[in-house]
Write a protein that holds these residues in place. Structure first.
Motif, PDB file in Angstrom:
ATOM      1  N   LEU A 239       0.827  -1.201   0.000  1.00 24.30           N
ATOM      2  CA  LEU A 239       0.000   0.000   0.000  1.00 24.30           C
ATOM      3  C   LEU A 239       0.865   1.256   0.000  1.00 24.30           C
ATOM      4  O   LEU A 239       0.590   2.217  -0.732  1.00 24.30           O
ATOM      5  N   SER A 242       2.516   1.966  -3.366  1.00 22.85           N
ATOM      6  CA  SER A 242       1.624   2.244  -4.494  1.00 22.85           C
ATOM      7  C   SER A 242       1.599   3.719  -4.867  1.00 22.85           C
ATOM      8  O   SER A 242       1.044   4.085  -5.901  1.00 22.85           O
ATOM      9  N   ASP A 253      -2.635   2.669   8.949  1.00 21.03           N
ATOM     10  CA  ASP A 253      -2.635   1.752   7.806  1.00 21.03           C
ATOM     11  C   ASP A 253      -2.794   0.304   8.274  1.00 21.03           C
ATOM     12  O   ASP A 253      -3.541  -0.475   7.682  1.00 21.03           O
TER      13      ASP A 253
END
Length: 368
Positions: A239, A242, A253
């Protein structure tokens, strides 16, 4: 006239996995039993079997993600080496293959075969390679009673050339005649220090920076399950990468990936119930109508966020039980309300109504 020669397409190499696409759980699975974390007693006993090669039937039990399957696979690799591993080890997941037909056919056929002579090692390493095979039955507590009963006779008949390792989470689901034939090894939940060290080592190997607060969040959300925490870490890393440039990994997160309610949301909800702060008026009375409207608005806000009701109540329970100023009576009344709501949710009750009922009962308990 033109002639065309057709060539058969080349077959791709088998069993080749791009390391970048490999799950970190498999990539960093222990290669030897010495790499297993926080299971000192089990490792010490199994280390002696490498010198004597006298291995009994074994029963590994304990919570998920504590290294049961990794330990027996690492032991098998150290016993047989890479060249003999495939011919000497049969690994079955009893969750998928747990009927009596699998025991009578697949397991019995493998158990009755006499092991072949040791193959020459290609990497010049010396392995004990004892004269028996190992059958690993993962999730053995999912096997039916009939399958377990059929298995005990196979364990007796072929003990000279075959050893069994049963891996399960709940040892009470293994029938006693089967359990009594095995040496039991209990795998305890990993302590925070061992989990933290393992996660830090993986993060260093993957060249990602994670602060101690993120590691603490990984430990808290995984509850001693190292496999789960490694999976969360890999998901958070993907993540973060990205974006361009890559974003730092935060505790929020991890909580989002783990599906838990953020700490801030739980604390705000608790504050609306009177757990943090004072809901009492100056004269010592409580405006119940006003409190109901405030609590109802907060419940609707929580529901609109899409949080799991069961997860929210679990985290609210932990916050209440560990609260330093609430009395034992207030905690007991709140826990009773949470328990009744949990039962209702398991029976299919409406989530919003159950959260609202718990909120009102907890508010009444802490303000009375």
């Amino acid at each position: 006239m033109a002639f065309f020669q057709l060539h058969a397409p080349k077959e791709p190499a088998k069993h080749t996995i791009d390391p970048a696409l490999q799950p970190w759980v498999e990539k960093y699975r222990p290669k030897t039993i010495d790499d297993v974390s926080a299971q000192e007693h089990t490792v010490a006993v199994l280390r002696r079997t490498l010198t004597s090669t006298n291995l009994p039937h074994m029963l590994f039990y304990g919570p998920p993600g504590t290294g049961k399957t990794s330990t027996i696979l690492a032991l098998a690799r150290q016993l047989f080496g890479p060249d003999n591993f495939r011919s000497r080890v049969l690994e079955l997941n009893a969750s998928d293959e747990r009927g009596i037909s699998i025991v009578r056919e697949k397991i019995k056929d493998f158990a009755r075969q006499t092991p072949r002579a040791q193959a020459a090692s290609s990497d010049d390493k010396t392995y004990p390679c004892p004269p028996y095979k190992i059958i690993i039955l993962d999730e053995a507590d999912s096997m039916t009673q009939d399958a377990q009963a059929a298995l005990r006779r196979i364990m007796e008949n072929y003990v000279r050339i075959t050893r069994f390792c049963l891996v399960c989470n709940y040892v009470t689901r293994i029938i006693e005649p089967l359990a009594s034939r095995c040496s039991k090894f209990r795998f305890k939940p990993l302590d925070n220090a061992s989990t933290s060290a393992r996660l830090a080592a993986i993060a260093s190997a993957e060249n990602i920076h994670i602060p101690d607060s993120v590691i603490d969040t990984l430990i808290n959300t995984s509850h001693g399950d190292l496999r789960r925490s490694i999976t969360y870490l890999q998901s958070a890393s993907r993540l973060a990468n990205s974006t361009d440039p890559p974003a730092p990994i935060t505790s929020a997160d991890i909580q989002e990936i783990a599906g838990v309610v953020p700490d801030e949301a739980v604390q705000n909800f608790a504050a609306a119930l009177g757990i943090e702060g004072d809901t009492m008026d100056v004269d010592g009375t409580t405006d119940r109508r006003k409190g109901f409207d405030q609590i109802q608005r907060k419940v609707k806000e929580i529901v609109r966020e899409g949080y799991s009701a069961a997860q929210l109540l679990t985290q609210l329970h932990d916050l209440i039980i560990e609260h330093p100023t609430l009395t034992a009576r207030q905690k007991a009344q709140s826990a009773l309300a949470l328990a009744e709501a949990d039962k209702a949710l398991c029976d299919g009750a409406d989530e919003e109504l159950q959260i609202l009922e718990v909120a009102l009962l907890v508010n009444k308990a802490v303000t009375s």
